[in-house]
Scaffold this motif. Structure first.
Motif, PDB file in Angstrom:
ATOM      1  N   TYR A   1     -53.582  56.710 -47.884  1.00  0.00           N
ATOM      2  CA  TYR A   1     -54.686  56.572 -48.730  1.00  0.00           C
ATOM      3  C   TYR A   1     -54.358  54.401 -47.814  1.00  0.00           C
ATOM      4  CZ  TYR A   1     -58.164  53.862 -51.078  1.00  0.00           C
ATOM      5  OH  TYR A   1     -59.784  53.433 -51.620  1.00  0.00           O
ATOM      6  N   LEU A   2     -54.641  54.896 -46.628  1.00  0.00           N
ATOM      7  CA  LEU A   2     -54.614  53.223 -45.809  1.00  0.00           C
ATOM      8  C   LEU A   2     -55.250  52.126 -46.110  1.00  0.00           C
ATOM      9  CD1 LEU A   2     -53.308  55.375 -42.215  1.00  0.00           C
ATOM     10  CD2 LEU A   2     -51.483  55.289 -44.738  1.00  0.00           C
ATOM     11  N   MET A   3     -55.003  51.097 -46.585  1.00  0.00           N
ATOM     12  CA  MET A   3     -55.701  49.770 -46.453  1.00  0.00           C
ATOM     13  C   MET A   3     -55.761  48.930 -45.079  1.00  0.00           C
ATOM     14  SD  MET A   3     -56.593  49.322 -49.075  1.00  0.00           S
ATOM     15  CE  MET A   3     -57.243  47.740 -49.014  1.00  0.00           C
ATOM     16  N   LYS A   4     -56.879  48.875 -44.008  1.00  0.00           N
ATOM     17  CA  LYS A   4     -57.217  47.872 -43.418  1.00  0.00           C
ATOM     18  C   LYS A   4     -57.069  46.607 -43.730  1.00  0.00           C
ATOM     19  CE  LYS A   4     -61.557  50.606 -42.376  1.00  0.00           C
ATOM     20  NZ  LYS A   4     -62.755  50.395 -42.078  1.00  0.00           N
ATOM     21  N   PRO A   5     -56.012  45.748 -42.813  1.00  0.00           N
ATOM     22  CA  PRO A   5     -55.661  46.409 -41.256  1.00  0.00           C
ATOM     23  C   PRO A   5     -54.839  47.250 -41.343  1.00  0.00           C
ATOM     24  CG  PRO A   5     -55.184  44.165 -42.227  1.00  0.00           C
ATOM     25  CD  PRO A   5     -55.747  44.605 -43.005  1.00  0.00           C
ATOM     26  N   VAL A   6     -54.614  48.298 -40.643  1.00  0.00           N
ATOM     27  CA  VAL A   6     -53.339  48.944 -41.389  1.00  0.00           C
ATOM     28  C   VAL A   6     -52.279  49.131 -39.083  1.00  0.00           C
ATOM     29  CG1 VAL A   6     -52.802  51.524 -40.309  1.00  0.00           C
ATOM     30  CG2 VAL A   6     -55.105  50.533 -41.119  1.00  0.00           C
ATOM     31  N   THR A   7     -51.247  48.094 -40.607  1.00  0.00           N
ATOM     32  CA  THR A   7     -49.935  48.600 -39.133  1.00  0.00           C
ATOM     33  C   THR A   7     -49.807  49.795 -38.824  1.00  0.00           C
ATOM     34  OG1 THR A   7     -48.276  48.534 -41.356  1.00  0.00           O
ATOM     35  CG2 THR A   7     -49.057  46.447 -40.541  1.00  0.00           C
ATOM     36  N   PHE A   8     -49.400  50.061 -37.816  1.00  0.00           N
ATOM     37  CA  PHE A   8     -48.381  51.119 -36.524  1.00  0.00           C
ATOM     38  C   PHE A   8     -47.942  51.797 -38.039  1.00  0.00           C
ATOM     39  CE2 PHE A   8     -45.644  53.026 -34.249  1.00  0.00           C
ATOM     40  CZ  PHE A   8     -46.709  53.755 -33.730  1.00  0.00           C
ATOM     41  N   GLU A   9     -46.736  50.872 -38.402  1.00  0.00           N
ATOM     42  CA  GLU A   9     -45.697  50.756 -38.780  1.00  0.00           C
ATOM     43  C   GLU A   9     -46.573  52.121 -40.108  1.00  0.00           C
ATOM     44  OE1 GLU A   9     -41.678  49.947 -41.267  1.00  0.00           O
ATOM     45  OE2 GLU A   9     -42.880  48.019 -40.882  1.00  0.00           O
ATOM     46  N   ARG A  10     -47.088  51.763 -40.979  1.00  0.00           N
ATOM     47  CA  ARG A  10     -47.562  52.116 -42.236  1.00  0.00           C
ATOM     48  C   ARG A  10     -48.601  53.280 -41.516  1.00  0.00           C
ATOM     49  NH1 ARG A  10     -48.837  55.194 -45.794  1.00  0.00           N
ATOM     50  NH2 ARG A  10     -49.478  54.674 -47.821  1.00  0.00           N
ATOM     51  N   PHE A  11     -49.185  53.145 -40.599  1.00  0.00           N
ATOM     52  CA  PHE A  11     -50.117  54.495 -39.740  1.00  0.00           C
ATOM     53  C   PHE A  11     -49.187  56.005 -39.593  1.00  0.00           C
ATOM     54  CE2 PHE A  11     -51.968  56.770 -36.244  1.00  0.00           C
ATOM     55  CZ  PHE A  11     -53.412  57.355 -36.904  1.00  0.00           C
ATOM     56  N   THR A  12     -47.951  55.343 -38.809  1.00  0.00           N
ATOM     57  CA  THR A  12     -46.619  56.457 -38.789  1.00  0.00           C
ATOM     58  C   THR A  12     -46.585  57.237 -39.618  1.00  0.00           C
ATOM     59  OG1 THR A  12     -46.042  54.819 -36.819  1.00  0.00           O
ATOM     60  CG2 THR A  12     -44.463  56.523 -37.244  1.00  0.00           C
ATOM     61  N   LYS A  13     -46.009  56.533 -40.619  1.00  0.00           N
ATOM     62  CA  LYS A  13     -45.387  57.149 -42.250  1.00  0.00           C
ATOM     63  C   LYS A  13     -46.717  58.318 -42.691  1.00  0.00           C
ATOM     64  CE  LYS A  13     -42.170  53.258 -43.691  1.00  0.00           C
ATOM     65  NZ  LYS A  13     -41.960  52.041 -44.796  1.00  0.00           N
ATOM     66  N   ALA A  14     -47.527  57.983 -42.517  1.00  0.00           N
ATOM     67  CA  ALA A  14     -48.623  58.722 -43.200  1.00  0.00           C
ATOM     68  C   ALA A  14     -48.991  59.921 -42.339  1.00  0.00           C
ATOM     69  CB  ALA A  14     -50.166  57.717 -43.421  1.00  0.00           C
ATOM     70  N   CYS A  15     -49.004  60.003 -41.144  1.00  0.00           N
ATOM     71  CA  CYS A  15     -49.034  60.757 -39.735  1.00  0.00           C
ATOM     72  C   CYS A  15     -47.805  61.763 -40.460  1.00  0.00           C
ATOM     73  CB  CYS A  15     -49.033  60.414 -38.421  1.00  0.00           C
ATOM     74  SG  CYS A  15     -50.432  59.852 -38.499  1.00  0.00           S
ATOM     75  N   GLU A  16     -46.242  61.109 -40.610  1.00  0.00           N
ATOM     76  CA  GLU A  16     -45.472  62.110 -40.781  1.00  0.00           C
ATOM     77  C   GLU A  16     -45.649  62.609 -42.073  1.00  0.00           C
ATOM     78  OE1 GLU A  16     -42.406  62.505 -39.101  1.00  0.00           O
ATOM     79  OE2 GLU A  16     -42.516  61.052 -37.673  1.00  0.00           O
ATOM     80  N   LYS A  17     -46.289  62.067 -43.148  1.00  0.00           N
ATOM     81  CA  LYS A  17     -46.735  63.105 -44.149  1.00  0.00           C
ATOM     82  C   LYS A  17     -46.961  64.581 -44.034  1.00  0.00           C
ATOM     83  CE  LYS A  17     -47.264  60.143 -47.566  1.00  0.00           C
ATOM     84  NZ  LYS A  17     -48.195  59.589 -49.295  1.00  0.00           N
TER      85      LYS A  17
END
Length: 244
Positions: free
Chosen positions: A96-112
């Motif tokens: 569950y990502l909150m806007k604005p989404v940082t690339f670091e947080r986005f990457t962690k979600a994708c890894e999950k």
């Protein structure tokens, strides 16, 4: 490689997520949609592993989309509304990502999502026992011996493994399955079919027969079939037609 789509009604957010996806080597964007209705159409024509899904959209929300449809892909919510977090996890979303989404947080979600897709699903081949593989089917790991497989058929986001005893429906792509099969035992004859060579009873001009099933040969794979037939004809057990 994980195929993904973006379902987001804000063009600037879609553009940002597209840029993030381009920077992650294991992601491949196959489509974008401004609402879930368009997304549903994409899911019917593309093999998709991961959905980046907004919550508040016109016509249908992301939550309604998950509640109304059988969505088997991993889902990452991207939203500006934190109050929907609990509902998202009730729907078993990956993150569950909150806007604005940082690339670091986005990457962690994708890894999950990557761990869930490749760690829980697809097909695992035990290197110490190369005569079988395991597939996840109905929340259980099923052991399938290579010798029992008749053919494998692609069905969009799934494959059906047909054996001498039963059929297994597995969430995977044909390409992923092919990577775990020994090339000496299996042959891809069509974009939708892989067959077990030892179960082929008849080779025709445009099809093969496997245990009563007639399976098509595509033009793209015809040369591979011809090469295999040439190998058979060089076998000492092959009896060539007699000329009169």
């Amino acid at each position: 490689m994980m195929n993904c789509i973006i379902v987001e009604d804000e063009p600037l957010v879609r553009k940002q997520i597209e840029g993030y996806i381009e920077r992650i080597p294991f992601l491949h964007l196959v489509g974008t949609a401004r609402n879930p209705i368009i997304a549903k159409a994409i899911l019917q024509t593309e093999v998709v592993d991961l959905i980046f899904l907004d919550i508040k959209m016109p016509q249908m929300s992301g939550i309604e989309f998950l509640q109304r449809h059988d969505v088997f892909q991993q889902v990452i919510f991207i939203t500006a509304y934190p109050e929907y977090a609990l509902k998202g996890f009730e729907l078993n979303v990956t993150d569950y990502l909150m806007k604005p989404v940082t690339f670091e947080r986005f990457t962690k979600a994708c890894e999950k999502a990557k761990v869930k897709i490749y760690g829980s699903l697809t097909v695992k081949n035990n290197r110490e026992h190369p005569d079988y593989l395991y597939v996840k089917c109905d929340n259980c790991l099923e052991k399938i011996a290579f010798v029992d497989i008749l053919f494998i058929e692609s069905m969009l986001n799934y494959v059906q493994i047909v054996t001498t005893e039963r059929k297994y429906t597995v969430y995977s792509s044909l390409k992923a399955i092919k990577g775990h099969l020994p090339q000496s035992l299996f042959l891809k004859i069509h974009k939708s079919y892989i067959v077990a060579l030892h179960h082929i009873s008849t080779f025709g001009q445009s099809q093969v027969q496997v245990a009563g099933h007639k399976l098509p040969i595509s033009r793209r794979n015809l040369q591979t079939i011809k090469q295999y037939l040439t190998t058979i004809q060089q076998n000492p057990l092959y009896i060539s037609p007699q000329t009169k």
